[in-house]
Write an enzyme that holds these catalytic residues in place. Structure first.
Site, short mmCIF file in Angstrom:
data_model
loop_
_atom_site.label_atom_id
_atom_site.label_comp_id
_atom_site.label_asym_id
_atom_site.label_seq_id
_atom_site.Cartn_x
_atom_site.Cartn_y
_atom_site.Cartn_z
N ASN A 97 49.80 52.08 38.41
CA ASN A 97 48.97 51.93 39.40
C ASN A 97 48.46 50.37 39.49
O ASN A 97 48.52 49.58 38.30
CB ASN A 97 47.31 52.88 38.96
CG ASN A 97 47.00 52.55 37.74
OD1 ASN A 97 47.96 52.43 36.80
ND2 ASN A 97 45.56 52.91 37.43
N GLU B 173 45.39 48.06 40.57
CA GLU B 173 44.04 48.21 41.26
C GLU B 173 43.58 46.56 41.88
O GLU B 173 44.59 45.71 41.82
CB GLU B 173 43.17 48.36 39.95
CG GLU B 173 43.27 49.80 39.47
CD GLU B 173 42.35 50.31 38.46
OE1 GLU B 173 41.39 49.33 37.93
OE2 GLU B 173 42.08 51.34 38.05
N CYS C 118 47.79 54.11 43.80
CA CYS C 118 48.39 54.92 42.71
C CYS C 118 49.60 54.81 42.13
O CYS C 118 50.53 54.19 42.83
CB CYS C 118 48.08 56.62 42.91
SG CYS C 118 46.42 57.02 43.21
N GLU D 191 51.78 56.69 41.57
CA GLU D 191 52.93 57.64 42.22
C GLU D 191 53.12 56.99 43.60
O GLU D 191 54.33 57.07 43.89
CB GLU D 191 52.21 58.96 42.48
CG GLU D 191 51.59 59.97 41.48
CD GLU D 191 50.44 59.71 40.89
OE1 GLU D 191 49.92 58.46 40.93
OE2 GLU D 191 49.86 60.66 40.47
N CYS E 292 46.63 62.68 42.92
CA CYS E 292 45.62 62.68 43.81
C CYS E 292 46.05 63.26 45.08
O CYS E 292 47.10 63.53 45.46
CB CYS E 292 44.76 61.33 44.03
SG CYS E 292 45.77 60.33 45.17
N CYS F 189 48.36 60.96 47.17
CA CYS F 189 49.80 61.12 46.82
C CYS F 189 50.31 62.75 47.23
O CYS F 189 51.84 62.59 47.25
CB CYS F 189 49.74 60.87 45.19
SG CYS F 189 49.42 59.09 45.08
N1 THU Z 1 45.48 56.88 39.64
C1 THU Z 1 46.79 57.20 39.62
O1 THU Z 1 47.36 55.90 39.49
N2 THU Z 1 47.46 58.12 39.57
C2 THU Z 1 46.76 59.33 39.73
O2 THU Z 1 47.24 60.47 39.59
C3 THU Z 1 45.32 59.43 39.50
C4 THU Z 1 44.52 58.08 39.64
C5 THU Z 1 45.11 55.74 39.35
C6 THU Z 1 44.04 55.02 40.46
C7 THU Z 1 43.02 54.34 39.66
O3 THU Z 1 43.77 52.89 39.45
C8 THU Z 1 43.25 54.81 38.43
O4 THU Z 1 44.07 55.84 38.24
C9 THU Z 1 41.58 55.41 38.17
O5 THU Z 1 41.44 56.50 39.24
#
Ligand code: THU
Length: 144
Positions: A45, A47, A56, A58, A102, A105
């Site tokens: 991920n 941010e 994300c 994925e 999520c 994704c």
């Molecule tokens: N996140 C992912 O990378 N994948 C997931 O399956 C769930 C959420 C990330 C998004 C964000 O950077 C952090 O997790 C918290 O939501």
């Protein structure tokens, strides 16, 4: 799904998690997917200070694969959990929770189905602690 592939994907996802850029949520996620040739692509991920722009793990892995010519995904493993204080070296310590992909994704994955018609989704806390689902279980009736 062969167990050796599952374990390899989990290991690669855990390694990718070490690259997570998540200073805002401190929730680190790594993903590793395999395409029909057997090649593996990983992602973490990423941010942003403008929170909604975060990507994300994925989708990072999917976009890496697709941007290198791949159009089909057989399976994807996801390893995620909060950064815990003793995790100084970035090594993954099981958090006891699974990080499910999520909705965004799931929809993006549905664009790149393999010939078999379904993608295996592995959510893991370690090589011996995981659950396997199919994409169609996690997102029925996709828009395609
Ligand atoms: N996140 C992912 O990378 N994948 C997931 O399956 C769930 C959420 C990330 C998004 C964000 O950077 C952090 O997790 C918290 O939501």
């Amino acid at each position: 799904m062969k167990q050796e592939i599952i374990k390899l994907l989990i290991e690669e996802a855990a390694k990718a998690r070490n690259m997570a850029y998540a200073p805002y949520s401190k929730y680190l996620v790594g993903a590793a997917l395999v395409v029909p040739s057997g090649r593996i692509y990983t992602g973490c991920n990423v941010e942003n200070a403008s929170y909604g722009l975060s990507n994300c793990a994925e989708r990072t892995a999917i976009f890496k694969a697709v941007s290198e010519g791949q159009r089909h995904i057989d399976a994807i493993a996801i390893v995620g959990g909060p950064l815990i204080p003793e995790e100084t070296d970035g090594a993954f310590k099981p958090s006891g929770e699974y990080a499910y992909p999520c909705g965004a994704c799931r929809q993006v994955l549905s664009e790149f189905l393999p010939e078999s018609g379904d993608i295996y989704i592995i959510v893991a806390n370690g090589v011996d602690d995981y659950k396997v689902f199919t994409l169609s279980e996690l997102i029925p009736y996709t828009f395609n």
